[in-house]
Scaffold this motif. Sequence first.
Motif, PDB file in Angstrom:
ATOM      1  N   PRO A 142       3.490   7.970   0.914  1.00 48.62           N
ATOM      2  CA  PRO A 142       3.022   6.971   1.877  1.00 48.62           C
ATOM      3  C   PRO A 142       1.722   7.386   2.574  1.00 48.62           C
ATOM      4  CG  PRO A 142       5.379   7.268   2.092  1.00 48.62           C
ATOM      5  CD  PRO A 142       4.900   8.353   1.173  1.00 48.62           C
ATOM      6  N   ILE A 143       1.572   8.677   2.862  1.00 46.96           N
ATOM      7  CA  ILE A 143       0.340   9.152   3.496  1.00 46.96           C
ATOM      8  C   ILE A 143      -0.841   8.968   2.547  1.00 46.96           C
ATOM      9  CG2 ILE A 143      -0.895  11.226   4.257  1.00 46.96           C
ATOM     10  CD1 ILE A 143       1.713  12.199   5.490  1.00 46.96           C
ATOM     11  N   ILE A 144      -0.633   9.283   1.267  1.00 48.37           N
ATOM     12  CA  ILE A 144      -1.710   9.154   0.281  1.00 48.37           C
ATOM     13  C   ILE A 144      -2.146   7.699   0.142  1.00 48.37           C
ATOM     14  CG2 ILE A 144      -2.263   9.330  -2.188  1.00 48.37           C
ATOM     15  CD1 ILE A 144      -0.478  11.843  -2.263  1.00 48.37           C
ATOM     16  N   THR A 145      -1.185   6.791  -0.038  1.00 47.23           N
ATOM     17  CA  THR A 145      -1.548   5.385  -0.229  1.00 47.23           C
ATOM     18  C   THR A 145      -2.160   4.786   1.041  1.00 47.23           C
ATOM     19  OG1 THR A 145       0.747   4.754   0.266  1.00 47.23           O
ATOM     20  CG2 THR A 145       0.142   4.988  -2.050  1.00 47.23           C
ATOM     21  N   TRP A 146      -1.681   5.236   2.209  1.00 46.12           N
ATOM     22  CA  TRP A 146      -2.289   4.777   3.471  1.00 46.12           C
ATOM     23  C   TRP A 146      -3.719   5.270   3.584  1.00 46.12           C
ATOM     24  CZ3 TRP A 146      -4.075   7.928   7.465  1.00 46.12           C
ATOM     25  CH2 TRP A 146      -4.513   7.253   8.605  1.00 46.12           C
ATOM     26  N   ALA A 147      -3.941   6.544   3.265  1.00 47.29           N
ATOM     27  CA  ALA A 147      -5.288   7.123   3.363  1.00 47.29           C
ATOM     28  C   ALA A 147      -6.253   6.478   2.381  1.00 47.29           C
ATOM     29  CB  ALA A 147      -5.224   8.634   3.120  1.00 47.29           C
ATOM     30  N   GLU A 148      -5.722   5.982   1.252  1.00 45.68           N
ATOM     31  CA  GLU A 148      -6.561   5.288   0.275  1.00 45.68           C
ATOM     32  C   GLU A 148      -6.813   3.835   0.670  1.00 45.68           C
ATOM     33  OE1 GLU A 148      -6.252   6.683  -4.192  1.00 45.68           O
ATOM     34  OE2 GLU A 148      -4.322   5.985  -3.461  1.00 45.68           O
ATOM     35  N   GLY A 149      -6.081   3.361   1.671  1.00 50.04           N
ATOM     36  CA  GLY A 149      -6.229   1.977   2.087  1.00 50.04           C
ATOM     37  C   GLY A 149      -5.439   1.013   1.221  1.00 50.04           C
ATOM     38  N   ASN A 150      -4.390   1.509   0.568  1.00 51.71           N
ATOM     39  CA  ASN A 150      -3.581   0.644  -0.292  1.00 51.71           C
ATOM     40  C   ASN A 150      -2.104   1.014  -0.144  1.00 51.71           C
ATOM     41  OD1 ASN A 150      -2.680  -1.178  -2.163  1.00 51.71           O
ATOM     42  ND2 ASN A 150      -3.895  -0.378  -3.869  1.00 51.71           N
ATOM     43  N   SER A 151      -1.585   0.835   1.052  1.00 51.38           N
ATOM     44  CA  SER A 151      -0.214   1.244   1.349  1.00 51.38           C
ATOM     45  C   SER A 151       0.828   0.362   0.673  1.00 51.38           C
ATOM     46  CB  SER A 151       0.028   1.243   2.868  1.00 51.38           C
ATOM     47  OG  SER A 151      -0.264  -0.031   3.417  1.00 51.38           O
ATOM     48  N   SER A 152       0.406  -0.709   0.008  1.00 55.02           N
ATOM     49  CA  SER A 152       1.351  -1.591  -0.669  1.00 55.02           C
ATOM     50  C   SER A 152       1.777  -1.064  -2.038  1.00 55.02           C
ATOM     51  CB  SER A 152       0.741  -2.987  -0.847  1.00 55.02           C
ATOM     52  OG  SER A 152      -0.407  -2.932  -1.688  1.00 55.02           O
ATOM     53  N   LEU A 153       1.126  -0.019  -2.524  1.00 55.29           N
ATOM     54  CA  LEU A 153       1.491   0.543  -3.817  1.00 55.29           C
ATOM     55  C   LEU A 153       2.925   1.070  -3.774  1.00 55.29           C
ATOM     56  CD1 LEU A 153      -1.652   2.580  -4.997  1.00 55.29           C
ATOM     57  CD2 LEU A 153      -0.674   0.565  -6.095  1.00 55.29           C
ATOM     58  N   PRO A 154       3.757   0.716  -4.752  1.00 51.10           N
ATOM     59  CA  PRO A 154       5.137   1.221  -4.773  1.00 51.10           C
ATOM     60  C   PRO A 154       5.174   2.691  -5.151  1.00 51.10           C
ATOM     61  CG  PRO A 154       4.680   0.029  -6.797  1.00 51.10           C
ATOM     62  CD  PRO A 154       3.462  -0.155  -5.908  1.00 51.10           C
TER      63      PRO A 154
END
Length: 326
Positions: free
Chosen positions: A180-192
């Motif tokens: 979740p931290i990685i996808t949030w930092a990338e700006g795409n927290s919707s990735l499963p």
Amino acid sequence: MMKKPQALLCAIMAASAAIASTQSQAAAGLQHVTANSSASYAKTKYPIVFTHGMFGFTRIGFDSFGMDYFYQILPDLARNGANTFAAQVSPLESTEVRGEQLLSQVEDVLALTGQPKVNLIGHSHGGPTTRYIAAIKPEYVASVTGVAGTYRGSLVADKIQANKTINSVFGVLGDQLLAPIITWAEGNSSLPNSVDASLTAISEKGSAEFNAKFPTAALAANCNQSGAKVDNGVYYYSWTGTAQTTNVLDVLDTVISQLAPLAYGNRDNDGLVGRCSTHIGQVIRDDYNHNHLDEVNMVFGLRSLFSPDPVALYRQHANRLKLQGL
């Protein structure tokens, strides 16, 4: 370990690289790296699309301060004439789920560039992920290159899943914290994200099932044989390292690079993936003095002083693709 003058020189070169190249979001989740350059050494016929591995990302941070998964590699290729993209797929998911995410971005690249095909390069789990595209949409793919690809899986994943306590801890850290931290930092927290699906995909058992479902002549029956360089019109290449601890300053590298020796009971691996597992198509070399993160020039380029420059290896490979007409 680098001496101070060398470290300073590397810092200056990295700063210069950041100025000389531009990174932008070409489409949702897709990073496009361009540069003003008349060089043509790495100018392939088709664009190059990179795909990260487990717990991977495109870029974390900003252009002025951040880190790419393929650290300094895409900017270098762009300065040498290549048209380069980095795909953003789930850090933790099955090969098929990640593959479908990658397929959407490959189609974006084809639309943006007007080219009919792409050259795919995948590291670790990115190897099977790119192979998925070649299996279901070979008409989109000029070549697939695996760097420490988990084509036959990693026994590390099997061992983690077999230990209930470790598997539970790994699941909490992955599903609820790191991914979740990685996808949030990338700006795409919707990735499963799913640790279980990811571990199953890169396990030896899960990889064997994937290979049976999506067979290719590029993957030899065993490590004593060579796979086909070309299958169904797609060229296949691979390389890997067989080192573990390469720089004492790189603490993250040092820690994770002990997992495969523990799992396999030997050091015929890059710290996470066994050498045999990485073979597909034309094996360029399978014993570089690199560990699993050195292969993508992480963390921040720290590696053995006596190892080849990972950035140069990708540049040389782009030239190889160019000379092949790809």
